[in-house]
Design a protein around this motif. Structure first.
Motif, PDB file in Angstrom:
ATOM      1  N   LEU A  35      25.493  47.538  59.399  1.00 56.08           N
ATOM      2  CA  LEU A  35      24.644  46.508  60.005  1.00 56.08           C
ATOM      3  C   LEU A  35      24.903  46.420  61.513  1.00 56.08           C
ATOM      4  N   GLU A  36      26.166  46.464  61.903  1.00 53.73           N
ATOM      5  CA  GLU A  36      26.507  46.395  63.326  1.00 53.73           C
ATOM      6  C   GLU A  36      25.978  47.613  64.084  1.00 53.73           C
ATOM      7  N   GLN A  37      26.080  48.791  63.480  1.00 55.39           N
ATOM      8  CA  GLN A  37      25.569  50.006  64.121  1.00 55.39           C
ATOM      9  C   GLN A  37      24.056  49.924  64.301  1.00 55.39           C
ATOM     10  N   ALA A  38      23.380  49.436  63.291  1.00 56.88           N
ATOM     11  CA  ALA A  38      21.923  49.308  63.382  1.00 56.88           C
ATOM     12  C   ALA A  38      21.546  48.325  64.487  1.00 56.88           C
ATOM     13  N   ALA A  43      18.027  47.668  66.244  1.00 51.09           N
ATOM     14  CA  ALA A  43      17.316  47.248  65.031  1.00 51.09           C
ATOM     15  C   ALA A  43      17.437  45.733  64.872  1.00 51.09           C
ATOM     16  N   THR A  44      16.289  45.094  64.745  1.00 47.99           N
ATOM     17  CA  THR A  44      16.279  43.646  64.518  1.00 47.99           C
ATOM     18  C   THR A  44      15.438  43.358  63.276  1.00 47.99           C
ATOM     19  N   ALA A  45      15.752  42.257  62.639  1.00 47.83           N
ATOM     20  CA  ALA A  45      15.018  41.865  61.431  1.00 47.83           C
ATOM     21  C   ALA A  45      13.553  41.589  61.748  1.00 47.83           C
ATOM     22  N   ASP A  46      13.266  41.180  62.981  1.00 43.69           N
ATOM     23  CA  ASP A  46      11.882  40.877  63.369  1.00 43.69           C
ATOM     24  C   ASP A  46      11.042  42.145  63.531  1.00 43.69           C
ATOM     25  N   GLU A  81      23.712  48.590  52.752  1.00 48.09           N
ATOM     26  CA  GLU A  81      24.178  49.655  53.647  1.00 48.09           C
ATOM     27  C   GLU A  81      23.086  50.702  53.846  1.00 48.09           C
ATOM     28  N   LEU A  82      22.455  51.111  52.764  1.00 53.09           N
ATOM     29  CA  LEU A  82      21.392  52.119  52.867  1.00 53.09           C
ATOM     30  C   LEU A  82      20.204  51.600  53.675  1.00 53.09           C
ATOM     31  N   ASP A  83      19.841  50.346  53.466  1.00 52.04           N
ATOM     32  CA  ASP A  83      18.737  49.759  54.234  1.00 52.04           C
ATOM     33  C   ASP A  83      19.084  49.699  55.722  1.00 52.04           C
ATOM     34  N   ALA A  84      20.330  49.341  56.032  1.00 59.21           N
ATOM     35  CA  ALA A  84      20.759  49.263  57.430  1.00 59.21           C
ATOM     36  C   ALA A  84      20.736  50.649  58.076  1.00 59.21           C
ATOM     37  N   ARG A  85      21.189  51.658  57.341  1.00 59.18           N
ATOM     38  CA  ARG A  85      21.174  53.026  57.878  1.00 59.18           C
ATOM     39  C   ARG A  85      19.740  53.515  58.078  1.00 59.18           C
TER      40      ARG A  85
END
Length: 118
Positions: A35-38, A43-46, A81-85
């Motif tokens: 999540l931190e790397q993304a 990468a933002t949720a918006d 994790e997969l979604d964040a990657r």
């Protein structure tokens, strides 16, 4: 009758063994890093739906950890994790495409200038 008791005892022990999944501390750590790397690449949720999914699943994984539902916590953390990657990859791909487009524009401009100079 003793065979039934033995079978019932084995069944109870088997179920108890399944219920005692270890806490997925390492998976939770890996998910937090993903999540931190993304976020670090933008990468933002918006802007990236996968990032929103990742954050939601990670939040639910934390809730499952608190409730000691470790199997659910592990599953949700792995999905997060997969979604964040994926969110990170999408952002990086978009940035790369923008850079390629900018380079192609510069190349076209240079070609035009060279063509005009001849």
């Amino acid at each position: 009758m003793s065979n039934r008791l033995l079978f019932a005892a084995v069944a109870v022990l088997a179920l108890a063994g399944c219920a005692n999944d270890p806490a997925p501390n390492e998976q939770m750590r890996l998910t937090g890093q993903a999540l931190e790397q993304a976020k670090a690449v933008g990468a933002t949720a918006d802007d990236v739906p996968e990032m929103k999914l990742a954050e939601d699943k990670y939040s639910r994984a934390k809730g499952s950890m608190a409730g000691e539902s470790y199997k659910n916590a592990r599953m949700r953390a792995e999905q997060a994790e997969l979604d964040a990657r994926l969110a990170e990859a999408k952002v990086l791909t978009h940035k790369s495409e923008e850079q390629v487009s900018a380079l192609n524009t510069r190349i076209a401009r240079l070609r035009k200038q060279l063509g005009d100079a001849q």
